[in-house]
Design a protein around this motif. Structure first.
Motif, short mmCIF file in Angstrom:
data_model
loop_
_atom_site.label_atom_id
_atom_site.label_comp_id
_atom_site.label_asym_id
_atom_site.label_seq_id
_atom_site.Cartn_x
_atom_site.Cartn_y
_atom_site.Cartn_z
N GLY A 68 0.81 -1.21 0.00
CA GLY A 68 0.00 0.00 0.00
C GLY A 68 0.84 1.26 0.00
N LEU A 69 2.00 1.22 0.67
CA LEU A 69 2.89 2.38 0.67
C LEU A 69 3.36 2.70 -0.74
N PHE A 70 3.72 1.68 -1.51
CA PHE A 70 4.16 1.91 -2.89
C PHE A 70 3.05 2.56 -3.72
N PHE A 71 1.82 2.10 -3.55
CA PHE A 71 0.71 2.69 -4.30
C PHE A 71 0.45 4.13 -3.86
N TYR A 211 -5.25 -1.05 -1.71
CA TYR A 211 -4.33 -0.53 -2.71
C TYR A 211 -4.97 0.60 -3.52
N VAL A 212 -6.20 0.37 -3.95
CA VAL A 212 -6.89 1.37 -4.77
C VAL A 212 -7.13 2.64 -3.97
N ALA A 217 -5.77 8.20 -2.76
CA ALA A 217 -5.40 9.15 -1.71
C ALA A 217 -4.09 9.84 -2.04
N GLY A 218 -3.16 9.11 -2.66
CA GLY A 218 -1.91 9.74 -3.08
C GLY A 218 -2.15 10.84 -4.09
N VAL A 284 -4.18 -1.20 11.02
CA VAL A 284 -2.73 -1.31 11.15
C VAL A 284 -2.03 -0.46 10.11
N ALA A 285 -2.53 -0.53 8.88
CA ALA A 285 -1.87 0.18 7.77
C ALA A 285 -1.82 1.68 7.99
N TRP A 286 -2.94 2.29 8.37
CA TRP A 286 -2.94 3.74 8.54
C TRP A 286 -1.89 4.16 9.58
N GLY A 287 -1.80 3.42 10.68
CA GLY A 287 -0.85 3.76 11.72
C GLY A 287 0.59 3.63 11.26
#
Length: 371
Positions: A68-71, A211-212, A217-218, A284-287
């Motif tokens: 998700g960070l890469f996206f 991922y989407v 959001a990016g 977990v991901a957002w944190g």
């Protein structure tokens, strides 16, 4: 992962992508030694041993956020590149820069990695390679990512002018809503495509809601530079959410072995474990993502030395690591070491060799131009 033009203030992005690319190497090494997940070759299959459970927990945590960070970071550079090149030229450029690594892996490195893995069964590398090429076998492997990134880029491009309005950083309520939407979408999709089941070019659709959303959001935060100046309160709050949430999943897994109505496959289905797993991931991901972004922004303002090399090597490491990881695993197979020790040694050597090979390849002007 494939990098757009970076603002001089944003060199930390390269370093962060490089560090996470190395985590991908370690992650895939863990799969060889007993973590649950698909990989080209496994020395140890997943079981209920301590080492297998520990490596599975490690990979489950990584899976919640690292792709998700890469996206997210890829989306953050779409508006700038699109404005500079125009839609047609930009999409053609993305097609080449994303398609070339995919072709190199799919036609060369992927089949070679499969051929390496089959040597453990007594097959010669050249025989397996020739058989795969005669069958026109295309192996996307970890390069599923660039195919997904291309599709998302094409789909979001018409909406970029609307998405990139100046907006304040997302509120806590908005991020909770986003997490709930991702969790609900993942739970429903996994009823049809459970985790581990791939579609088309190696996509695990059960992970794609996150991922989407992160890619969009990016893009949406690019003009306001949300992700390049993460507010301290947001990072701190979501870090606390992550710390409380991270224990929920193992607690439910353990409880499932004792309480029948909590049991069920976490990979998907109408059961408590699948439900908790789907909603656990975005919490977990957002944190992790907000904390990592803020940390990297403060730590790597002017990277040099090894960190600069890691940043330069991100895409190359991601592209070449599969045969290196598998080759090292096979080379160490005969050593009668504890599994966790073998994992640490194999992962460390894989990271080192990937970095050295990447730096050697980057000496080529052609490689620097296209990879």
């Amino acid at each position: 992962m494939p990098m757009n033009h970076l603002d001089s203030r944003d060199k930390w992005v390269d370093v962060l992508r490089g560090l996470v690319a190395l985590l991908v190497v370690v992650h895939h090494t863990a799969l060889m030694y007993g973590a649950i997940g698909s990989w080209f070759w496994h020395e140890k299959s997943p079981d209920n041993s301590f080492s297998s459970l520990l490596l599975t927990a490690f990979c489950t945590f990584n899976q919640a956020w690292f792709m998700g960070l890469f996206f997210l970071l890829a989306g953050a550079y779409v508006p700038t590149a699109l404005a500079r090149k125009g839609a047609n030229l930009y999409l053609m450029d993305r097609l080449v820069r994303l398609g070339l690594p995919l072709l190199v892996f799919g036609c060369l490195l992927g089949p070679f990695t499969i051929a390496l893995a089959f040597t453990s069964k007594g097959f010669a590398i050249q025989d397996t390679l020739m058989a795969l090429w005669r069958q026109s076998h295309f192996e996307s492997g970890p390069l599923w990512f660039v195919a997904a990134l291309w599709v998302m880029t094409c789909m979001v491009t018409p909406f970029v002018p609307w998405l990139q309005r100046v907006r304040p950083f997302p509120s806590m309520a908005m991020m909770w809503v986003a997490a709930l939407l991702v969790g609900a979408s993942a739970f429903l999709i996994r009823l049809v495509w459970p985790v581990g089941q791939t579609w088309w070019i190696g996509w695990q659709l059960g992970y794609f809601p996150g991922y989407v959303l992160l890619f969009i959001a990016g893009v949406a935060g690019a003009k306001s530079r949300w992700w390049f100046d993460v507010p301290a309160p947001a990072a701190s709050t979501w870090r606390r959410v992550m710390r409380w949430s991270v224990w929920l999943l193992p607690l439910v897994f353990i409880s499932g072995s004792l309480i029948p109505w909590l049991a069920g496959p976490a990979v998907g289905g109408w059961n408590v474990q699948a439900f908790v797993y789907a909603f656990w991931e975005p919490l977990v991901a957002w944190g992790v993502l907000l904390r990592l972004l803020r940390w990297a922004q403060q730590r790597f303002i002017s990277p040099s030395g090894a960190y600069k090399a890691m940043g330069q090597s991100a895409m190359t490491v991601y592209l070449i690591h599969a045969p290196i990881v598998v080759g090292l695993g096979l080379a160490l197979q005969g050593l009668d070491w504890p599994v966790l020790l073998k994992f640490v040694v194999s992962a460390g050597l894989s990271v080192l060799i990937c970095l050295i090979c990447a730096q050697l390849l980057l000496r080529s002007a052609f490689w620097r131009r296209w990879f």
